[in-house]
Write an enzyme that holds these catalytic residues in place. Sequence first.
Site, short mmCIF file in Angstrom:
data_model
loop_
_atom_site.label_atom_id
_atom_site.label_comp_id
_atom_site.label_asym_id
_atom_site.label_seq_id
_atom_site.Cartn_x
_atom_site.Cartn_y
_atom_site.Cartn_z
N SER A 80 0.83 -1.21 0.00
CA SER A 80 0.00 0.00 0.00
C SER A 80 0.87 1.26 0.00
O SER A 80 0.47 2.29 -0.54
CB SER A 80 -0.92 0.00 1.23
OG SER A 80 -1.82 -1.09 1.18
N GLU A 123 -8.07 2.96 -13.20
CA GLU A 123 -7.77 1.65 -12.61
C GLU A 123 -8.88 1.21 -11.66
O GLU A 123 -9.37 0.08 -11.72
CB GLU A 123 -6.45 1.70 -11.85
CG GLU A 123 -6.13 0.41 -11.11
CD GLU A 123 -4.85 0.47 -10.29
OE1 GLU A 123 -4.51 -0.54 -9.66
OE2 GLU A 123 -4.22 1.54 -10.26
N ARG A 149 -34.27 -25.41 -5.92
CA ARG A 149 -34.06 -26.33 -4.81
C ARG A 149 -35.27 -26.31 -3.86
O ARG A 149 -35.67 -25.24 -3.38
CB ARG A 149 -32.80 -25.91 -4.05
CG ARG A 149 -32.55 -26.62 -2.74
CD ARG A 149 -32.09 -28.04 -2.93
NE ARG A 149 -31.58 -28.61 -1.68
CZ ARG A 149 -31.28 -29.88 -1.52
NH1 ARG A 149 -31.42 -30.73 -2.53
NH2 ARG A 149 -30.82 -30.32 -0.36
#
Length: 380
Positions: A132, A240, A266
């Site tokens: 970091s 980014e 289900r």
Amino acid sequence: MSTLSEEQLALAASVREFCQREVGSKEQRDRLTNGGREGHSLELNRKVAEFGWAAINMPEEYGGSGGNHVDLCVLLEELARGMAPLPWLGTSLITGGIYNRFASEELKKTVLGRLADGEALAIAMSEPGAGSDVAAISCRAERTGDGWAINGQKTWITNAHQADSILLVARTSRGEKPHHGLTMFHVPTGIEGLDIRGIDTLNGAEVNDVFFTDCKVPADAVIGEVDQGWYQLMAGLDTERLILAAQMLGTAERAFDDCLKFVTERSQFGSPVGSFQALKHRIADLATEIECVRLLVYSVAEQADSPKPGANLSRLSSMAKLKASEVAKTAALEGMQMMGGYGYSSEFPMVQHVRAALGATIYGGTNEIQREIIGRSYGL
């Protein structure tokens, strides 16, 4: 958020169809990833390139498609939702963005051309003592008579084992502040003095240790300006974070889709398990959270394409990365819990969603760092 254009809707539909055809079954995905042991499929990456998607937001003169940030998010969201084993296409696009902004014309044509052809790119920042804290980088590049000699180690480097070249961030001097004196270099992966070693992770083969021992590169390997690497990195952080957010939006959606299908089909005690209040309310909460992420991601993408006066894009992109990765993690873990033993079985995709989402809260700037950035933007 405005609605997507007809072209963007067509792009989303095309990517969805591509994923269904190429990776719609576990058998197809396993074949492309060596049974899930490889994180990223270069074979599939090259197929994506045939559609002009591998360099979707790069300029057309370098082989790209000239798309904007919204186009980029549409592509990455749909690839992730379709479970295409292309998680590090985002890393390649992040790296390509730096070349596009700062590299020489010759390098742009070469490297971005490879990106457009479906080849992988890698960027090397993190070190054993600098994660970091990027300003703590110690891998050093020193001037030689006709270039630079690099010594040091990088770690957690995505794509390095598949890439033709690595964009290296190294220390070239010491300034008044820790982040001064960083420089970017273009380093071919076949060069003498470079050693790449894979690191086993929860998500298979994806990251690497990279060692430089008197690794020599020419003077024109510098990307941008000497000692200006920190500022060059900062210039691309918003994109980014947006890239990572779009990918995690797709992962959250797919985890939700798979869970919803299971709880609908289900049955227990004579009823679909999704009809039980404990699960129904969980589904409702997840659907609401995912819709919030979708609105945030595309709002930030639009801001990046057409900045509004006073908008703090750094804050917003950090919010998008933070929220999308946290919601993806919640969706995957909740999906696993709601599916019970089936969610825990590697025969079902929820295990893969969990692996992908957990990693996303760490890479690209940990979510703790994103909270720091957001907090500082309010003067705290």
